[in-house]
Design an enzyme around this catalytic site. Structure first.
Site, PDB file in Angstrom:
ATOM      1  N   HIS A   1       0.829  -1.210   0.000  1.00 22.85           N
ATOM      2  CA  HIS A   1       0.000   0.000   0.000  1.00 22.85           C
ATOM      3  C   HIS A   1       0.863   1.260   0.000  1.00 22.85           C
ATOM      4  O   HIS A   1       0.565   2.221  -0.737  1.00 22.85           O
ATOM      5  CB  HIS A   1      -0.927  -0.002   1.215  1.00 22.85           C
ATOM      6  CG  HIS A   1      -2.040  -0.989   1.125  1.00 22.85           C
ATOM      7  ND1 HIS A   1      -1.837  -2.349   1.189  1.00 22.85           N
ATOM      8  CD2 HIS A   1      -3.385  -0.813   0.983  1.00 22.85           C
ATOM      9  CE1 HIS A   1      -2.993  -2.977   1.096  1.00 22.85           C
ATOM     10  NE2 HIS A   1      -3.950  -2.068   0.967  1.00 22.85           N
TER      11      HIS A   1
ATOM     12  N   HIS B   1       1.491  -3.871   9.158  1.00 24.67           N
ATOM     13  CA  HIS B   1       2.878  -3.660   8.764  1.00 24.67           C
ATOM     14  C   HIS B   1       3.664  -3.023   9.903  1.00 24.67           C
ATOM     15  O   HIS B   1       3.103  -2.357  10.782  1.00 24.67           O
ATOM     16  CB  HIS B   1       2.973  -2.757   7.528  1.00 24.67           C
ATOM     17  CG  HIS B   1       2.383  -3.355   6.293  1.00 24.67           C
ATOM     18  ND1 HIS B   1       2.987  -4.366   5.588  1.00 24.67           N
ATOM     19  CD2 HIS B   1       1.231  -3.074   5.629  1.00 24.67           C
ATOM     20  CE1 HIS B   1       2.245  -4.694   4.544  1.00 24.67           C
ATOM     21  NE2 HIS B   1       1.164  -3.933   4.559  1.00 24.67           N
TER      22      HIS B   1
END
Length: 290
Positions: free
Chosen positions: A204, A246
């Protein structure tokens, strides 16, 4: 003198001194009992020979065990061995990774509904969805089918190429590293479609930075829109950390990878004629003799 010798002999002949200069006399029963207790030399040799053979057999049986144990010890991977003298580089890397994991877990305030910012989880997930690969690829294809200008089609084809490059590169790196996120979470259906399963690097963040840089370079936008575009790319990367997907280092490497993808697309920029050929092939209207 003769009298002194005679006296000495009489003294030695007494019963209490007889054991000093005479061997005791054994009876036949005592000798038989001693012989029964004490085995002969030949019997001792016969008993020792099977024991030696048994000992040699056990030695031969123990040698393969020792060899197998030696092989097992040699087959241990170096990762399982304890380093008694680690290097300064190894200590520094382990310390940085520990700090990264700790800070990333603290920033995962929307990881679960029971987290400190659990009520904001839906909004943060919607923000992260704007940086997903599948919506961007589908949106680019829709815009390409509706575009009527050659310049617009050229920009959209190169954007599609950049998105496909980003998806394939990040998926390959994630498959190679296989790093898990700070929180144990199963990937969603869209993550499996985009091959965004592991944590490092952040797909992303890479995609948001690449798209923002691409649009800033090829679209004429007002200053407020340019600021919003940069802020959007930053928030998309942070949303993945807040959701516990993440680490901070994953997002940082994703940002660097996004700049790299943009640079590669600019280096291999497809011309308008090449884009028209690709569009004709995609719509099944291309003819090699045209």
């Amino acid at each position: 003198m003769p009298t002194s010798r005679a006296r000495a002999r009489n003294v030695l002949n007494r019963p209490e001194f007889m054991s000093l200069h005479h061997q005791p006399v054994r009876s036949a029963g005592a000798e038989a009992r001693a012989g029964a207790r004490r085995p002969s030399y030949k019997a001792q040799q016969q008993q020792q020979q099977p024991q030696q053979h048994a000992g040699q057999g056990s030695d031969h049986a123990q040698q393969p065990d020792a060899v197998e144990n030696g092989r097992e010890r040699r087959e241990f991977p170096e990762e399982d061995c304890m380093q008694l003298n680690p290097s300064f580089k190894g200590i520094a890397m382990n310390s940085l990774l520990a700090i990264d994991i700790s800070v990333s877990k603290r920033l995962g305030v929307c990881a679960h509904t029971t987290s400190s910012w659990g009520n904001m989880r839906a909004i943060v997930k919607l923000l992260a969805l704007t940086g997903h690969g599948i919506p961007w690829i589908l949106g680019t294809l829709v815009c390409l089918t509706r575009s009527n200008t050659l310049a617009g089609q050229e920009v959209l084809v190169n954007l599609l190429l950049a998105l496909l490059l980003d998806v394939m590169t990040v998926a390959g790196m994630q498959k190679l590293v296989k790093r898990k996120g700070p929180w144990e979470m199963s990937p969603s259906f869209l993550d499996y479609l985009a091959m965004d399963v592991y944590s490092f690097p952040s797909a992303h963040a890479s995609r948001a930075v690449m798209v923002a840089k691409f649009l800033l370079a090829h679209l004429v936008l007002a200053v407020p829109l340019r600021i919003l575009l940069v802020l959007w790319a930053f928030l998309v990367g942070m949303s993945r950390v807040m959701l516990g997907r993440h680490h901070l280092t994953d997002v940082g490497c994703g940002v660097a990878l996004g700049f790299l993808h943009y640079s590669l697309v600019e280096m291999v920029w497809l011309s308008s004629s090449t884009c028209q050929t690709l569009i004709s092939i995609g719509t099944l209207n291309w003819s090699p003799f045209y």
